[in-house]
Design a protein around this motif. Structure first.
Motif, mmCIF file in Angstrom:
data_model
loop_
_atom_site.group_PDB
_atom_site.id
_atom_site.type_symbol
_atom_site.label_atom_id
_atom_site.label_comp_id
_atom_site.label_asym_id
_atom_site.label_seq_id
_atom_site.Cartn_x
_atom_site.Cartn_y
_atom_site.Cartn_z
ATOM 1 N N ALA A 1 -102.497 -44.547 42.461
ATOM 2 C CA ALA A 1 -101.677 -43.667 41.612
ATOM 3 C C ALA A 1 -100.680 -44.571 40.867
ATOM 4 C CB ALA A 1 -100.957 -42.640 42.465
ATOM 5 N N VAL B 1 -98.186 -37.784 40.835
ATOM 6 C CA VAL B 1 -99.472 -37.371 40.264
ATOM 7 C C VAL B 1 -99.229 -36.176 39.348
ATOM 8 C CG1 VAL B 1 -101.778 -36.498 40.770
ATOM 9 C CG2 VAL B 1 -100.757 -38.254 42.244
ATOM 10 N N ASN C 1 -104.746 -33.827 45.679
ATOM 11 C CA ASN C 1 -104.872 -34.517 44.395
ATOM 12 C C ASN C 1 -105.884 -33.830 43.466
ATOM 13 O OD1 ASN C 1 -103.010 -36.573 44.503
ATOM 14 N ND2 ASN C 1 -104.408 -38.091 45.363
ATOM 15 N N LEU D 1 -104.669 -42.158 44.123
ATOM 16 C CA LEU D 1 -105.418 -40.988 43.656
ATOM 17 C C LEU D 1 -106.639 -40.787 44.546
ATOM 18 C CD1 LEU D 1 -104.959 -41.544 39.834
ATOM 19 C CD2 LEU D 1 -104.212 -39.538 41.117
ATOM 20 N N GLU E 1 -104.228 -36.978 49.817
ATOM 21 C CA GLU E 1 -105.151 -37.376 48.744
ATOM 22 C C GLU E 1 -106.401 -36.488 48.746
ATOM 23 O OE1 GLU E 1 -103.684 -42.012 49.070
ATOM 24 O OE2 GLU E 1 -105.466 -41.329 50.157
#
Lengths: 159, 452
Positions: free
Chosen positions: A40, B196, B364, A57, B360
């Protein structure tokens, strides 16, 4: 020592496998204890560097985790994966770094036929390749995604 | 075109629970005029969440955000005091602070070099002496515009672009839900590095609802749930274990009360499920210490799944991991989500690792659950274009069983919500959403009244 021609062939084969949705061929390119990492971003300029203490990510150790992702998109049970996006991977500027590392630029064109929309994910791939059996395999793949402003979904096959 | 009047806005919410009926008109999700009213009166007309105090720990640190459409900066001055300001030079409006988080004792505008200190004070106007300024100009307040309301509740920072009630009144009994998050670390909470950001093609209220929606879970996430179950059976060392594999609160095989919902004043809600303490819970290695400090009952509440919405733009989802979300509406059919892994300061490296890995996989946009939600939102947005039967039928489950005040689980926290709904696994209450739309109407009504 790996040659540029060998590395180019492996990475082109990876792109082709993903674009053809030949997931099993894609998985075959990785060694069992491979790592697969998409950091990320900490801020505007710096990606995260330590997957143990910072968010990524995607971060997986072990090919079975990639197989899980493949299972999910094939399962028909994932809303985001039905219908699948169409992809076209473009990898360029490939350079061998040191004994076994490869750096390259990527752009993946993604077409969402359901929503009639296109998107391009772009950034840099960094690989560590190893010889295994009859050829080269991927031991590490790092995807540095530059445009991490993600339109709802970015799955492994679009990256 | 005639501007929308209050009666038309009010008519979008059909709130007749005494007759067993509550519904929202689809137009509330699709109409540009409604969206403009929301920006002005919901987001720019009352408390919104800005960020965490831990993002600005040192003197002269700042964080930038937006309140509705307005750029805002939270700064810590040299004495350590926090303030929130419109992030715009008072000269011509250029942004003053440019990074998401940063540090600066002095902020010199890049356009004409007016400078401001970290308490928002205009300390210099370039070539002031030679500017032939009038006395009227010299007397005018040139400091950065301070937000009329700013508050720090246990490290959660809130601000408002209008004068409004106290933060205590705004959070009300929902503060107990923030306490459960804040109390998990002896020194509070922090953000795991790595933010994110993603968007989805749908209205912001679809995210507001989904967070509190137990009904979608087994429908929208079977791929994730089946994978977690596979990983539980399969003892591969590098598979991430998740509480969802250990927990069956969502399963139709489970009997009795498995969780529930609370609805609070001001539009805040929580949807929760009982999660037994196990080694898949990141708090497991501190379970005894947390019980010693806060009591076993509060500790158990920290372990429970809790999806908390603090109206209108903040959500904390604690389940397989822990996520802080900031909802930012872009257009009627487009929303931006700023998301962070939130974690107690000082937890063990192993607990942190487990929290990050579960985050994650689940949260995400590159993971295996959230995209299955956000694509559903886009589908809903498409369907909401239909004006011929405008009433959404998603506010009805639990109508006959919701109770006012606290239930036994809330009593443990000395918490008195407006309404409680202890739920079996398949009830999946939808009445908690009513609170969103009552608060939504209240803010729009107050705003329209204010701007008359």
């Amino acid at each position: 020592m790996i040659t540029r021609a060998e590395a180019e062939e492996l990475i082109a084969r990876e792109s082709l496998s993903l674009d053809r949705r030949d997931w099993d061929a894609w998985l075959d390119l990785f060694v069992e204890d491979c790592s697969y990492w998409m950091p990320a971003w900490r801020d505007e300029e710096n990606p995260t560097e330590d997957p143990e203490t910072e968010l990524s990510l995607i971060w997986y150790k072990g090919k079975h985790n990639l197989a899980d992702r493949v299972w999910r998109v094939k399962s028909g049970l994932s809303v985001a994966s039905v219908p699948l996006m169409r992809t076209s991977h473009h990898v360029s500027n490939l350079l061998i770094e040191g004994e076994d590392r490869v750096a390259a630029s990527f752009a993946v064109h993604v077409h969402n036929a359901k929503r009639r929309a296109d998107h391009v994910f772009f950034g840099r791939y960094e690989y560590r390749l190893v010889r295994e059996g009859d050829g080269l395999r991927i031991a590490e793949k790092k995807i540095l995604l530059m445009n991490d402003y993600i339109p709802a979904v970015a799955d492994f096959y679009m990256l | 075109m005639q501007a929308m009047i209050w009666e038309e806005v009010k008519a979008l919410i059909d709130d007749r629970v005494d007759d067993g009926w509550f519904s929202v008109n689809r137009r509330a999700f699709t109409d540009q005029e409604v969206f403009d009213l929301e920006m002005r009166h919901v987001f720019e007309g009352g408390w919104v969440f800005l960020g965490l105090e831990s993002q600005v720990p040192n003197p002269h640190d700042y964080l930038t955000t937006t309140v509705g459409r307005v750029p805002v900066v939270v700064m810590r001055d040299g004495e350590g005091n926090l303030g929130a300001y419109v992030n715009a030079c008072t000269h011509k409006g250029a942004l003053i602070c440019h990074k998401r988080t940063g540090n600066g004792r002095l902020h010199v505008c890049r356009y004409h070099s007016w400078s401001f200190d970290s308490s928002g004070r205009n300390v210099a106007v370039k070539a002031m002496k030679d500017g032939a300024y009038s006395d009227a100009f010299k007397a005018f307040d040139r400091n950065l515009v301070r937000l009329p309301a700013f508050a720090n509740y246990r490290g959660f920072l809130f601000g408002s672009l209008v004068e409004t009630c106290s933060i205590e009144e705004h959070l009300g009994e929902a503060r107990h839900m923030l306490d459960l998050a804040a109390d998990q670390g002896d020194e509070g909470l922090e953000l795991v590095p790595g933010e994110v950001i993603f968007t989805y093609d749908g209205n912001w209220k679809l995210q507001l609802e989904n967070c509190a929606d137990a009904y979608h879970f087994t429908s929208a996430h079977p791929s994730y749930l089946q994978l977690v179950e596979r990983r539980r059976r399969d003892e591969k060392a590098n598979s991430v274990k998740s509480v969802w594999g250990e927990n069956s609160a969502w399963s139709e095989m489970t009997e009795g009360v498995t969780g529930g919902t609370y609805a609070f004043d001001q539009g805040h809600v929580v949807n929760w499920q009982i999660i037994p303490l196990s080694d898949t819970v990141p708090l497991a290695d501190r379970a005894e210490a947390l019980a010693a400090r806060h009591g076993a009952a509060r500790r158990d509440w920290m372990v429970n799944m809790r999806n908390v919405t603090i109206f209108p733009n903040m959500q904390i989802a604690e389940n397989a991991s822990s996520q802080l979300r900031i909802i930012r509406p872009i257009a009627p059919g487009k929303t931006e989500m700023l998301t962070f892994c939130i974690a107690p300061k000082g937890e063990s490296a192993e607990a942190r690792r487990m929290r990050i890995r579960n985050y994650e996989d689940f949260f995400n946009p590159t993971g295996m659950a959230t995209p299955d939600d956000t694509i559903c939102y886009a589908d809903c947005q498409d369907g909401h274009a239909n004006p011929s039967q405008p009433w959404i039928l998603g506010y009805a489950r639990g109508m006959q069983s919701v109770q006012s005040g606290a239930d036994a689980f809330a009593d443990v926290l000395d918490m008195t919500p407006d309404r409680s709904q202890p739920c079996g696994s398949q009830l999946c209450d939808e009445t908690l959403f009513h609170s969103y739309y009552r608060a939504w109407l209240n803010r729009i009504e107050a705003g329209m009244e204010r701007s008359k």
